[in-house]
Design a protein around this motif. Structure first.
Motif, PDB file in Angstrom:
ATOM      1  N   GLU A 144      -3.651   1.987  -8.769  1.00 35.27           N
ATOM      2  CA  GLU A 144      -3.990   1.351  -7.483  1.00 35.27           C
ATOM      3  C   GLU A 144      -4.407  -0.104  -7.642  1.00 35.27           C
ATOM      4  OE1 GLU A 144      -4.888   5.773  -6.851  1.00 35.27           O
ATOM      5  OE2 GLU A 144      -5.117   4.293  -8.455  1.00 35.27           O
ATOM      6  N   SER A 151       0.808  -1.217   0.000  1.00 33.36           N
ATOM      7  CA  SER A 151       0.000   0.000   0.000  1.00 33.36           C
ATOM      8  C   SER A 151       0.845   1.272   0.000  1.00 33.36           C
ATOM      9  CB  SER A 151      -0.932   0.013   1.211  1.00 33.36           C
ATOM     10  OG  SER A 151      -0.189  -0.076   2.413  1.00 33.36           O
ATOM     11  N   ASN A 182       2.679   0.657  -4.320  1.00 35.86           N
ATOM     12  CA  ASN A 182       1.569   1.455  -4.840  1.00 35.86           C
ATOM     13  C   ASN A 182       2.094   2.692  -5.573  1.00 35.86           C
ATOM     14  OD1 ASN A 182      -0.926   2.759  -5.252  1.00 35.86           O
ATOM     15  ND2 ASN A 182      -0.944   3.602  -3.187  1.00 35.86           N
TER      16      ASN A 182
END
Length: 520
Positions: free
Chosen positions: A323, A295, A299
């Motif tokens: 994403e 994340s 990402n």
């Protein structure tokens, strides 16, 4: 209360928890996939601040289950607390649905989500443990399938919410796109709770003693007051990176101290299992540092340095939103979980199933190779952009490692920890995971992109340096895990010798794994 009922199959009981867990993870990962870029694009955070705020939130999200497990065990009941947690999470995601882009409001919504996860997560896992209590092979397989539920939910939401953000944003404005995507997460929780209430009778025989008693108003009031306090504390922590750092490290030290004290005061027959659990929890801490890159650094790498077109032999197949690359983790886990369950069960039938410590070592080696793939892929980059297929195969190895380590972390607690400590130890496991996710955000900031740097060739070099370092760190973790194997084998043998002297729970019809119960 773990009274088994022969009229209710393990399959139906497991499916009831499986389904609500799937929808809960749908909401969580649908929110997580957007959160770092939301803070950067809508709130104006730089990458280092966005990483650390999310790292602190993730640490709190994983820390509060230590309290939620105790609430489920002692105050409100395991089933009740799980249900309350799902409702609170739905409220938290609904707050993100509201059309405001104020940092303070975001912190408040995250505080509510932190409370909801604390109630939900340890109690859902503890119900699975209670359903299969007494059969170690089934526990491994059940938790692997349970982990697949996490990834079915996240696979759907991590594909859906970025697309909803872009689709709604293009038609009704950028702000409406972001908040509608968050709102879908709340809708997922409502669907999950509806399904749970339709199937809840399958769990009436499983839970903690408090589930069998009427709700005590004083205990409920104390839980509500404590929850409000946690929301306020979470807001204060998320507003200050320095406060967050101190609190996260202090929480890790406290849990470690409690863990060591429990080992010290435990009955000598329980001690070997608890020490083995502590060793594996420490290894899990190292794994989640890698996990947090999904994340954060991975990402942002997809945002800056990945060719978003999927091509095969020159043909364009489709294009992903940056994403959505986080979704590769879930896709691989859904594909690999049944394969690993088949391997575990086949080896178990002939007495060759490797111990959890061996699986942890395999997991770290897979993670190491996965991160090296990202680093090596930079050599074939075109104009600073690596192929989407590099991400596919890197995530594949990374996800295999996750299944072998994180996917069995809950099974490790179920196997080695006495039932009377189950709720707290589930929580302690999540606290350790939270600490390491914060550390993972700190590590991700090693790939900070200076303000104004837009050349993908320069950012590619920054990210691949980090990924190569993580690959070497994975090699070191593998070496440590292998070095610990003799100790772990001795501890596991001592624990097994004690466990075989206890009468197993009566066998219950099982349809999903087709395994004969183990004898004493």
């Amino acid at each position: 209360m773990t009274t088994q009922n022969s009229t209710v199959s393990q399959t139906r009981s497991f499916t009831t928890v499986f389904m609500i867990e799937m929808w809960e993870r749908f909401g969580f990962y649908g929110m997580q996939v957007l959160m770092v870029t939301y803070m950067m694009k809508k709130l104006g955070f730089v990458d280092t601040r966005a990483n650390l705020v999310w790292g602190a939130a993730a640490a709190l999200i994983y820390a509060t289950p230590a309290i939620g497990g105790w609430v489920g065990d002692k105050l409100l009941g395991t089933r009740r607390t799980m249900t309350i947690g799902a409702a609170v999470l739905a409220v938290g995601y609904a707050l993100l649905w509201l059309p405001t882009n104020k940092a303070f409001f975001l912190y408040g919504a995250l505080g509510v989500i932190i409370v909801g996860n604390g109630f939900f997560k340890p109690n859902a896992g503890n119900l699975v443990r209670k359903i299969y209590e007494g059969d170690e092979t089934k526990i491994d397989s059940a938790f692997t399938m349970y982990y697949m539920a996490v990834n079915i939910g996240s696979m759907i939401s991590m594909t859906l919410t970025p697309w909803i953000r872009d689709y709604v944003g293009a038609r009704y404005g950028d702000s409406a796109g972001w908040h509608t995507a968050f709102g879908v997460c709340s809708i997922g929780l409502v669907l999950g709770m509806t399904n749970y209430f339709l199937m809840r009778r399958a769990l009436t025989h499983v839970g903690s003693p408090a589930d069998a008693l009427p709700i005590n108003p004083k205990r409920l009031a104390a839980a509500v007051a404590g929850s409000l306090a946690v929301v306020v504390i979470s807001i204060l922590i998320l507003q200050s990176i320095d406060v967050a750092r101190v609190c996260v490290y202090a929480a890790g030290a406290v849990v470690l101290g409690i863990f060591i004290n429990l080992i010290r005061i435990s009955h000598r027959d329980e001690r070997a299992g608890l020490i083995a659990a502590l060793v594996l929890v420490v290894e899990t801490v190292f794994f989640f540092i890698f996990y947090q890159q999904m994340s954060t650094s991975l990402n942002l790498f997809a945002q800056n340095n990945v060719n978003l077109d999927f091509r095969l032999f020159g043909w364009h197949l489709f294009t992903w939103i940056p994403e959505q690359y986080q979704n590769l983790n879930s896709i691989w886990i859904v594909l690999l979980s049944p394969v690993l369950v088949f391997i575990y069960n086949s080896l178990g039938r002939v007495g060759k199933d490797p111990g959890i410590a061996v699986k942890f070592a395999w997991g770290f080696s897979a993670v190491a190779v996965g991160f090296f793939i990202y680093g090596v892929g930079a050599h074939w980059a075109v104009d600073g952009k690596v192929s989407s297929w590099i991400m596919v195969w890197g995530y594949g190895l990374y996800s295999l490692g996750e299944l072998l380590v994180s996917g069995l972390g809950l099974a490790m607690i179920a196997r080695y920890v006495p039932a009377r400590m189950g709720g707290f130890m589930m929580g302690a496991y999540f606290v350790a995971s939270g600490l390491s996710q914060y550390l993972g955000s700190v590590v991700a900031n090693l790939a900070h992109i200076p303000e104004g740097l837009t050349d993908p060739l320069e950012s590619l070099a920054i990210y691949t340096r980090l990924f190569n370092k993580l690959g070497f760190a994975g090699v070191a973790c593998t070496a440590i895990a292998v070095a610990m194997l003799p100790l772990m084998n001795r501890l596991s043998a001592s624990h097994s010798d004690v466990a075989t002297n206890h009468d197993p729970l009566p066998a219950v019809r099982s349809e999903e794994f087709n395994l004969a119960p183990r004898g004493p």
